[in-house]
Structure formats: C-alpha cells, structure tokens
Design a protein around this motif. Sequence first.
Motif, PDB file in Angstrom:
ATOM      1  N   ILE A  67       0.754  -1.082  -0.149  1.00 43.48           N
ATOM      2  CA  ILE A  67       0.138  -0.105  -0.033  1.00 43.48           C
ATOM      3  C   ILE A  67       1.008   1.244   0.074  1.00 43.48           C
ATOM      4  O   ILE A  67       2.091   1.569   0.807  1.00 43.48           O
ATOM      5  N   GLU A  68       0.635   2.122  -0.946  1.00 40.88           N
ATOM      6  CA  GLU A  68       1.362   3.421  -1.026  1.00 40.88           C
ATOM      7  C   GLU A  68       0.474   4.585  -0.220  1.00 40.88           C
ATOM      8  O   GLU A  68      -0.400   4.777  -0.983  1.00 40.88           O
ATOM      9  N   PRO A  69       1.025   5.053   0.747  1.00 48.52           N
ATOM     10  CA  PRO A  69       0.114   6.241   1.400  1.00 48.52           C
ATOM     11  C   PRO A  69       0.062   7.251   0.378  1.00 48.52           C
ATOM     12  O   PRO A  69       0.867   7.607  -0.670  1.00 48.52           O
ATOM     13  N   LEU A  70      -1.044   8.410   0.649  1.00 47.16           N
ATOM     14  CA  LEU A  70      -1.130   9.394  -0.319  1.00 47.16           C
ATOM     15  C   LEU A  70      -0.315  10.667   0.271  1.00 47.16           C
ATOM     16  O   LEU A  70      -0.195  11.480  -0.692  1.00 47.16           O
ATOM     17  N   GLY A  71       0.000  10.711   1.539  1.00 49.94           N
ATOM     18  CA  GLY A  71       0.745  11.823   2.116  1.00 49.94           C
ATOM     19  C   GLY A  71       0.167  12.954   1.961  1.00 49.94           C
ATOM     20  O   GLY A  71       0.404  14.113   1.612  1.00 49.94           O
ATOM     21  N   LYS A  72      -1.215  13.034   2.526  1.00 51.27           N
ATOM     22  CA  LYS A  72      -2.126  14.221   2.553  1.00 51.27           C
ATOM     23  C   LYS A  72      -1.687  14.937   3.724  1.00 51.27           C
ATOM     24  O   LYS A  72      -1.513  14.687   4.923  1.00 51.27           O
ATOM     25  N   VAL A  73      -1.783  16.380   3.449  1.00 52.62           N
ATOM     26  CA  VAL A  73      -1.672  17.402   4.381  1.00 52.62           C
ATOM     27  C   VAL A  73      -2.781  18.228   4.608  1.00 52.62           C
ATOM     28  O   VAL A  73      -3.259  18.909   3.504  1.00 52.62           O
ATOM     29  N   VAL A  74      -3.559  18.054   5.497  1.00 53.40           N
ATOM     30  CA  VAL A  74      -4.818  18.788   5.575  1.00 53.40           C
ATOM     31  C   VAL A  74      -4.543  20.396   6.008  1.00 53.40           C
ATOM     32  O   VAL A  74      -4.020  20.763   7.091  1.00 53.40           O
ATOM     33  N   VAL A  75      -4.980  21.332   5.123  1.00 52.66           N
ATOM     34  CA  VAL A  75      -4.702  22.640   5.243  1.00 52.66           C
ATOM     35  C   VAL A  75      -5.973  23.352   5.434  1.00 52.66           C
ATOM     36  O   VAL A  75      -6.106  24.713   5.812  1.00 52.66           O
ATOM     37  N   ALA A  76      -7.178  22.821   5.245  1.00 52.15           N
ATOM     38  CA  ALA A  76      -8.559  23.525   5.593  1.00 52.15           C
ATOM     39  C   ALA A  76      -9.223  23.080   6.641  1.00 52.15           C
ATOM     40  O   ALA A  76      -9.565  21.982   6.370  1.00 52.15           O
ATOM     41  N   ASP A  77      -9.913  23.865   6.896  1.00 49.98           N
ATOM     42  CA  ASP A  77     -10.931  23.258   8.047  1.00 49.98           C
ATOM     43  C   ASP A  77     -11.932  24.432   8.329  1.00 49.98           C
ATOM     44  O   ASP A  77     -11.297  25.618   8.612  1.00 49.98           O
ATOM     45  N   ASN A  78     -13.325  24.261   8.714  1.00 48.91           N
ATOM     46  CA  ASN A  78     -14.212  25.411   8.903  1.00 48.91           C
ATOM     47  C   ASN A  78     -13.912  26.571   7.661  1.00 48.91           C
ATOM     48  O   ASN A  78     -14.152  27.554   8.265  1.00 48.91           O
ATOM     49  N   GLU A  79     -13.646  26.131   6.627  1.00 50.37           N
ATOM     50  CA  GLU A  79     -13.672  26.909   5.470  1.00 50.37           C
ATOM     51  C   GLU A  79     -12.599  28.140   5.863  1.00 50.37           C
ATOM     52  O   GLU A  79     -12.334  29.139   5.030  1.00 50.37           O
ATOM     53  N   ASN A  80     -11.471  27.746   6.579  1.00 46.41           N
ATOM     54  CA  ASN A  80     -10.321  28.495   6.717  1.00 46.41           C
ATOM     55  C   ASN A  80      -9.047  27.644   5.861  1.00 46.41           C
ATOM     56  O   ASN A  80      -8.914  26.274   6.452  1.00 46.41           O
ATOM     57  N   VAL A  81      -8.257  28.308   5.309  1.00 47.32           N
ATOM     58  CA  VAL A  81      -7.028  27.691   4.542  1.00 47.32           C
ATOM     59  C   VAL A  81      -5.705  28.226   5.395  1.00 47.32           C
ATOM     60  O   VAL A  81      -5.495  29.324   5.419  1.00 47.32           O
ATOM     61  N   ALA A  82      -4.836  27.252   5.690  1.00 54.48           N
ATOM     62  CA  ALA A  82      -3.811  27.515   6.680  1.00 54.48           C
ATOM     63  C   ALA A  82      -2.812  27.898   5.474  1.00 54.48           C
ATOM     64  O   ALA A  82      -2.469  27.246   4.406  1.00 54.48           O
ATOM     65  N   ASN A  83      -2.116  29.317   5.841  1.00 50.04           N
ATOM     66  CA  ASN A  83      -1.148  29.591   4.858  1.00 50.04           C
ATOM     67  C   ASN A  83       0.301  28.956   5.299  1.00 50.04           C
ATOM     68  O   ASN A  83       1.252  29.604   5.610  1.00 50.04           O
ATOM     69  N   ILE A  84       0.337  27.497   4.895  1.00 55.71           N
ATOM     70  CA  ILE A  84       1.618  26.896   5.120  1.00 55.71           C
ATOM     71  C   ILE A  84       2.878  27.125   4.206  1.00 55.71           C
ATOM     72  O   ILE A  84       2.404  27.636   3.098  1.00 55.71           O
ATOM     73  N   ARG A  85       4.094  26.872   4.509  1.00 56.27           N
ATOM     74  CA  ARG A  85       5.071  27.027   3.613  1.00 56.27           C
ATOM     75  C   ARG A  85       5.176  25.915   2.527  1.00 56.27           C
ATOM     76  O   ARG A  85       4.901  24.538   3.169  1.00 56.27           O
ATOM     77  N   LEU A  86       5.364  26.163   1.410  1.00 53.66           N
ATOM     78  CA  LEU A  86       5.210  24.883   0.412  1.00 53.66           C
ATOM     79  C   LEU A  86       6.813  24.346   0.240  1.00 53.66           C
ATOM     80  O   LEU A  86       7.651  24.893   0.515  1.00 53.66           O
ATOM     81  N   GLU A  87       6.833  23.063  -0.216  1.00 53.02           N
ATOM     82  CA  GLU A  87       7.979  22.444  -0.369  1.00 53.02           C
ATOM     83  C   GLU A  87       8.135  21.882  -1.996  1.00 53.02           C
ATOM     84  O   GLU A  87       7.100  21.900  -2.578  1.00 53.02           O
ATOM     85  N   GLN A  88       9.295  21.819  -2.181  1.00 50.85           N
ATOM     86  CA  GLN A  88       9.663  20.992  -3.508  1.00 50.85           C
ATOM     87  C   GLN A  88       8.851  19.832  -3.653  1.00 50.85           C
ATOM     88  O   GLN A  88       8.634  18.752  -2.829  1.00 50.85           O
ATOM     89  N   GLY A  89       8.136  19.698  -4.942  1.00 51.88           N
ATOM     90  CA  GLY A  89       7.465  18.506  -5.424  1.00 51.88           C
ATOM     91  C   GLY A  89       5.634  18.518  -4.776  1.00 51.88           C
ATOM     92  O   GLY A  89       5.231  17.555  -5.021  1.00 51.88           O
ATOM     93  N   ASP A  90       5.244  19.610  -4.163  1.00 53.12           N
ATOM     94  CA  ASP A  90       3.893  19.585  -3.555  1.00 53.12           C
ATOM     95  C   ASP A  90       3.013  19.322  -4.572  1.00 53.12           C
ATOM     96  O   ASP A  90       3.323  20.119  -5.730  1.00 53.12           O
ATOM     97  N   GLU A  91       2.043  18.818  -4.328  1.00 55.61           N
ATOM     98  CA  GLU A  91       0.766  18.793  -5.469  1.00 55.61           C
ATOM     99  C   GLU A  91      -0.517  19.268  -4.605  1.00 55.61           C
ATOM    100  O   GLU A  91      -1.022  18.736  -3.640  1.00 55.61           O
ATOM    101  N   ILE A  92      -0.785  20.344  -5.053  1.00 54.15           N
ATOM    102  CA  ILE A  92      -2.000  21.064  -4.429  1.00 54.15           C
ATOM    103  C   ILE A  92      -3.314  20.571  -5.045  1.00 54.15           C
ATOM    104  O   ILE A  92      -3.450  20.859  -6.344  1.00 54.15           O
ATOM    105  N   ILE A  93      -4.305  20.111  -4.182  1.00 50.61           N
ATOM    106  CA  ILE A  93      -5.433  19.511  -4.781  1.00 50.61           C
ATOM    107  C   ILE A  93      -6.465  20.436  -4.472  1.00 50.61           C
ATOM    108  O   ILE A  93      -6.904  20.928  -3.252  1.00 50.61           O
ATOM    109  N   ILE A  94      -7.228  20.783  -5.637  1.00 49.14           N
ATOM    110  CA  ILE A  94      -8.626  21.604  -5.413  1.00 49.14           C
ATOM    111  C   ILE A  94      -9.591  20.788  -5.994  1.00 49.14           C
ATOM    112  O   ILE A  94      -9.849  20.441  -7.152  1.00 49.14           O
TER     113      ILE A  94
END
Length: 619
Positions: A478-505
């Motif tokens: 099994i290959e994990p997805l590596g999800k990083v939860v950045v949105a909750d209660n309609e608020n999006v955290a302004n986190i620092r991005l890293e090389q190779g990040d995939e932003i899912i909308i």
Amino acid sequence: MINLSQSKKHSAVQQEVRAYKQFMRQIAVIMLGVITFGVCAQAQQTPNPRPNININQAQNLSQAQLMQAQQAANSQRVDLSQYIQSEGNNTGRSPMSPSNNNDMYDNPPAGEEGNPAPYGANLFNSGYVAERSDGLNSQYRVSPGDKIAIQMWGAVASAQVVTVDNQGNIFIPDIGPVRVSEVPASQLNNVVTQSIKRIYPNNVNVYINLLSATPVSVYVSGPVQRPGQYAGLASDSLLFFLSRAGGIDPYRGSYRSISVLREGEVAIQYDLYGFLMEGHLPTFSFKDDDVILVSEQGPMVTVKGAARYPFRFELTQDNQQGSQLIEYARPLTKTSHVAVTGNRTAGPISVYVPFEDFDDFTLADSDVVLFNDDIRPQVISVQISGSYQGPSFYTLEKGARLLDLLSYIEVDPTAANYKNVYIKRESVVAQQKLLIEQSLQRLERSIFTAPASSDGEAAIRSQEAQLVSQFIAKAREIEPLGKVVVADNENVANIRLEQGDEIIIPEHTDLIQVSGEVLMAQAIVYNDKASIDDYIAWAGGFSERADMQQALVVHANGSTRFASLNDSGYWSTTSKQQVLRPGDQLLILPKVDTKLMQSVKDITQILAQIAITANVALN
C-alpha cells in the motif's frame, strides 16, 4: 489387461532401436571428422596466341566481351570455397563463450574492496570475438601463403587462383612473377592489373580478388587474464587479441599504455581511452611473433558523486590535471565544488575547492575525487490538480506559502471546492510509510515470537502466523497518499510549500462515496436527512467481514474522522460537526478475526493507519 511378456518385448525393441540410432550418429560424426576440403584440379589450357590489338581501340566493355568473359569463366571454373576456408587453418575464431570477467571483481586484491571498476573494463565483457567474420580490411597487407583469384576476359580468357610464394610473388602464365608482398589489399587490383597490362595493353579486362589471408600467431603478455599465444588474422584489431586473452586485468593492467613489439622494437603504441571516448583505434597489420605487451597500471584516481562516469581513471605523466579528469568523468552541470582526498609526500590531504578552481589542481595516485552539488536551489516547483484553470505547474521562490500561490490560480467558483483544498507531499508519504512499516515489524515480532504451551497451540500459532504474513505482505504494497490537511471550517492555513508539493483543489460534488466492506461499493447522491445507516443500506449493507461498530469518514479536505455506533444505535463522532457532507467518502473497515486474540490490537491499529493514510480498507 496388459500382457507383460508383450510389454517386455516392446521395451527390448525400443532399446535396440535407440542403440542403433546412437551407433549411426557416432558413425556420422566420424565421417564428418575425416572429410577434408579437396583441391579442384584446374583445367590446363593452352594460352591463346596474342591477338592483333589496336592500341587506339576503345576499351569500353561491350555485350560480346561480357559474354566472352562468362564463357571463359565457365570453361575454367575454379572452386573457391576451399580457399575461403583458409585451408582449414585455425584463425582463433572457433566457437567460444564470451570471456567472463566477473571473477575479477568478485575477488579484488587487498585494498581495492568497494572501489568502482576502472574506466574501460566493460570492453571485454561481451562475446563479440565469436561474432567477428573472417573479412579483410582495406589496410591488410598481402603476405606469403595468401590466395588471390585472377579473372581475365576479352582478348584473353583466364580464371585461376594463385598462391603468394615465400618470396612474396605470384606467378601468372605468360606474364611471369608479380611482386605483391606487403601490398595493401586496397591496392592489390591496381598492382596486378598494371603488370598484366604491360603484356596485354588493350582489350583485356582484369579482376583481382584477395580470397583469404594467412593466419598469424601473436603473443599477448603483461597483466592480462590469460597471457599466451593466440591465432588470428593480420587484419584483426588489438581488441580481438586482448579479448582472446581474457581482457586486461582491471586491478593491475594499463588501459592507456599497450605496445605492439616487433623484433624487440615498439611498432605501435595504443591508448584505449582514445577509442572509448572518440572511437579512435589505429589500424595495424600484425605479423607472426608480434608481441602485445600490456604495461603495468599507472596512477589511478577514483571519481564519485555527481559525474556521468563514476569510475577509476588512469593518469599519465602528461595527464594529471583536474581539467583532464573533468573531460573523462563528465561531471553534471549542477556540480559546484570538488572534494579531493589522498596522500602526498608531506602527508594526507583533504581539500574542498570550487569547481572553477579544480582545472589546475594536480592529482596523484589513489586520490578520491568527489564532484558535489553544494549550491541549494532557490526555487521550487509545485503542481496543481483538481478543478482549476490555467497552467498546472508553477515555479516559486523558496519559502513561498500556499495563499501566495492560490491568489494566482484561476478557478470556477461554481465548480471548484476551493475552501477544501489540501496538499499531497512527498516527505509526508515517506513518514507515513515509515510509521506503517514500524507497526508491521512490531506485529511480526509479536506473531513469530509468541510462546506455545502445547503441540496443539503451536499448530494454531503456525497457521495464524501464515495468515498474518499474507496480511503483512499486502500491507507493505500500500502506498500512502501523503495528505496534508490545510483547510478546516472554510479556513485555509497559509503553510510553507515544499519542492514537489501537489495542491489538490476538489470539485464540487453532490455524491457520497461508499466503499470498503459493503456489498456494493458505489457513489450515492447526498441527502441531508440520511444517516450513515441509510448510506450503508443503499450500498447493499455490510459484508460478512465488516466491522459494524465503526466507520471512517474521509472529508473533501482530506481530513478523516471515525464514526462509532453507540449504545442507543446512533452514529456519532468526537466532533460537533455534521457527520457527512457532500463530497465525503464513507469507508467501512474490516473486522479482525477474534481467533487471533494475540494480534487483534496490532492488526486493528494497522488497518486504521492504512485507511487514514491511503483511503484503503485492507482485508
């Protein structure tokens, strides 16, 4: 019923037939061994009297001349196959397996363990020796014993095969001896034709062909795998004879100083680096008793790091600067610095210089050169997936944050669920995989080290261990997805991005995905009045292996929550939020067999880890 006597007779007949076939095969092998190539008798023909030839007559071939040449060839046909076979002489090309140099690397001498192979060692790992034909190159020089076919047509018709005698001449009737020794194969036709034209200046056409070459015997000496005497053709290359000798010893022999000695003098010097880098290999015509001498290995430098050719390279007296090593090793463009470790007369050295300053650095034997990329990139690249408009890849300054990028991404507000954006990150994938692997290792230790108080219990433990081993093997795939939860209660955290990040909308959807241990996994239209029980019922209900007490809810923003069935029969979560929302996934986990009492807790924990990190319900 089978008649045993008939069966025995039949078996005896079969044995006699097999013995007879084997005897006939032996006879055939013996007959083939004694057959030799016979020399076809050449028809003796009285030379045609010299005709009256007009010197000014044009010498263009006419149809009549071609027919006359064909009749002459038919009347004086010569079997050339006997000469093409070099009269059975061995030229060293009998079928043989490719030289296997693996033993050279499996048992390196003391101090060479772990070092890379020398540059050029793979030259002698192929089987091209057996594939080489008996062709002659244009630089071959005629020697005594060679066979030459001479065809003449026109006013004089003749076809014959002559042998170069010990004096280096061939004898042509009505022409006399012609000197051909040491004549290059490419010029043989002109030399013989000129001699014939002195006697038949007009209306005689000549075709000369060198049929075969006399084999030569060459000695190979020095640090090679099998030094000795080897047969070949004079036109064979240096690589042919070296390969016959098993190749150069990679730990002792030189690839840059190879001499061919003739009567004690150096006839030609070879540097195989020229062949490896530029394809340059000087042609040379070998003679009997020539000696190929491989010199002792010169100073060696080991290349590591960001280089296209991480090998050991041999230095020469005129070739010890860093610029030469750069030409051989071809470091990558990103190389910024060079580390050099080694020994000098004054003691050990360890230097770290910029790449530009390495050109004039003087290298020595046993140096280790590390080409290093010591400049950190100041930009990163990220990918956009899901519901968006515009480009899918962006290059950002190092340290850029999520909201800085989202302000530049164009979306359709009616289609994009931009308030539930989340990130897939490679570093998180590695960390999740590590945590799952640690849990699996603990499970293995608990299963395979469990004590048994009786033979019956030991048999049960063995069967349980086999089942758990199968589960562990599937879990490791099994290959994990590596999800990083950045949105909750309609608020999006302004986190620092890293090389190779995939932003899912995510896209807006009115569906609820029901999967895992249900009878019919499917997508169901969201109903704000439906409960978890309703969605499970619409998916066909629980399967036999389902855990009916809890379910995993995966929200559109990537977050996960467990929903449990309480005593009153209602599903609830630790959060005060609504249990299901449009775009969520309802995942029913499997139930662990209670017979595996010892490992139920560990397996349940691993199932939850896999479900959360990979959104998969693993049996």
